[in-house]
Design an enzyme around this catalytic site. Structure first.
Site, mmCIF file in Angstrom:
data_model
loop_
_atom_site.group_PDB
_atom_site.id
_atom_site.type_symbol
_atom_site.label_atom_id
_atom_site.label_comp_id
_atom_site.label_asym_id
_atom_site.label_seq_id
_atom_site.Cartn_x
_atom_site.Cartn_y
_atom_site.Cartn_z
ATOM 1 N N LYS A 140 0.832 -1.201 0.000
ATOM 2 C CA LYS A 140 0.000 0.000 0.000
ATOM 3 C C LYS A 140 0.872 1.260 0.000
ATOM 4 C CE LYS A 140 -3.770 2.041 2.790
ATOM 5 N NZ LYS A 140 -4.611 1.823 3.991
ATOM 6 N N SER A 181 -9.338 2.066 2.825
ATOM 7 C CA SER A 181 -8.379 2.786 2.017
ATOM 8 C C SER A 181 -7.375 1.897 1.295
ATOM 9 C CB SER A 181 -7.611 3.771 2.908
ATOM 10 O OG SER A 181 -6.892 3.078 3.933
ATOM 11 N N SER A 191 -10.229 -0.101 6.715
ATOM 12 C CA SER A 191 -9.439 0.034 5.500
ATOM 13 C C SER A 191 -8.924 -1.257 4.897
ATOM 14 C CB SER A 191 -8.251 0.976 5.759
ATOM 15 O OG SER A 191 -8.704 2.283 5.988
#
Length: 422
Positions: free
Chosen positions: A59, A128, A152
């Protein structure tokens, strides 16, 4: 995937090239990646590690030396760290190979990037950890790193039909991972198989049993259908009830009364307390960005910071005291249950890419700092994945993953290949 490499059924270079082929085919539509390593092969010394050259996505809020880490914001465009995050360094030492950086929402909050859901490109992949979930679902990598402060990892895993795991808060070193709210942030993994998550988690935790990840059925489960925390779609409620019925048919003791756990204040108070605690700590974390680059922040993130700035220290202390009280009840209740079974999201992935869906179903568990696992457990009426989550006791991550693996293998709670790529 890990087992196939270890048995010699496929070579690390073959896996790497297969993943690159999936990226070439599907990335133009899915848009899961911010940056990719240009290399096509895997060094010999990497192949010797326990992970045998396993390709991973990272990420874009997690640092990888030599790759940009822009955190989903124009403020940090071009930022290139000089060191790996602690988790990345540990994984590469174990033989993992970074495929590239996956898309995140702005500063791991709500404003999304360009990523689409591989199951239906007009629907959100969640956030996210948007790119990480989509990349795993589309077969671009077998495992990807994410992080969670509210929902997330758990929610995008549910929306994309993959396994999502969030560690007990504080279980892993946070160096090199962009913080959002320091008492809520946690590292997470996304994969297609619980066994892969188990193995990586065990290696990172230096577990003696890493070579043989455990699997066992639960004896007692507390089932919470999520309606105490927010609106839940009828088909998610029906899926949850079917899961309860299935577990009971397997001889598992299932209790559905959460009154003792939630206490007098009830579920909405937990959701609100998480939101306010997150706002206060985000205002601390993003003070530089807010004070010097406010015009480059999204309205949603600016509003969160401004809400946090309006919360004073005494109110913050009261929020933490409220959490301490809830946590004490949680610890007592979890002495009687192996796990909590709950929805991983309100329903299937909503249509549109301008938002990532509501985080209500994960806020309470992240507020408590508990480990969580999403399992693909069903399909909506319109053909999109539906996910259930298991919540475990603090620092019982290995037990929780063992239960999740049993449910995956014995109950058939597995993801399916996204329809556009069949």
């Amino acid at each position: 995937m890990r087992d196939a490499i270890a048995r010699g059924e496929c070579l690390a270079d073959d896996v790497w090239l297969s993943c690159r082929g999936q990226i070439e085919r599907h990335e133009p539509a899915v848009r899961a990646w911010r940056q990719l390593w240009p290399e096509a092969g895997c060094e010999a010394e990497v192949r010797k590690g326990a992970l045998r050259g396993l390709p991973i996505g990272v990420k874009d809020t997690i640092d990888v030396r030599g790759l940009r880490a822009e955190r989903g914001s124009a403020i940090w465009q071009g930022r290139t760290p000089q060191a790996d995050a602690a988790c990345v360094s540990a994984l590469t030492q174990l033989g993992a190979r970074v495929m590239g950086k996956t898309v995140t929402t702005e500063f791991a909050y709500f404003t999304p990037g360009a990523t689409a859901n591989p199951h239906r490109l007009t629907h959100t992949p969640g956030g996210s950890s948007s790119g990480s979930a989509a990349a795993v679902a589309a077969g671009m990598v077998p495992l990807a790193l994410g992080s969670q402060t509210a929902a997330s990892v758990i929610r995008p895993a549910a929306y994309c039909g993959v396994v999502g795991y969030v560690a007990t808060v504080g279980n892993h070193a946070s160096r090199g991972i962009m913080p959002l709210a320091h008492s809520l942030d946690s590292l997470g993994f996304l994969a297609r198989d619980v066994a892969d998550v188990q193995y990586v988690q065990a290696l990172l935790g230096r577990a003696a049993s890493a070579a043989e990840p455990p699997k066992r059925p639960p004896q007692a489960v507390l089932a919470i259908d999520g309606s105490a925390f927010g609106t839940v779609a009828p088909e998610m409620l029906a899926l949850h009830q079917r899961a309860v019925d299935t577990l009971r048919a397997c001889g598992v003791q299932v209790e559905c009364d959460a009154t003792e756990l939630l206490g007098a204040e009830g579920g909405p108070a937990w959701v609100e307390a998480h939101r306010r605690l997150m706002a206060y700590e985000a205002a601390q974390t993003l003070a530089f960005e807010y004070n010097t680059h406010r015009d480059q922040l999204s309205p949603a993130l600016s509003a969160l910071i401004e809400e946090g700035l309006a919360i004073d220290g005494e109110q913050y202390d009261a929020l933490r005291t409220q959490r301490d009280s809830a946590l004490a009840r949680f610890v007592l209740v979890m002495r009687r249950y192996d796990a909590i079974l709950a929805p991983a999201a309100p329903g299937a992935a909503p249509e549109g890419l301008a938002a990532t869906g509501r985080p209500d179903q994960s806020r309470p568990w992240q507020w408590l700092g508990a480990p969580q696992v999403t399992l693909p457990a069903g399909v909506s009426s319109c053909g999109l994945p539906l996910g259930l989550q298991l919540i475990g006791a603090h620092r019982n991550d290995h037990v929780l993953l063992g239960l999740a693996r049993w449910m995956q293998d014995e109950l058939g709670w597995r993801g399916r290949v996204p329809q556009p790529f069949d």
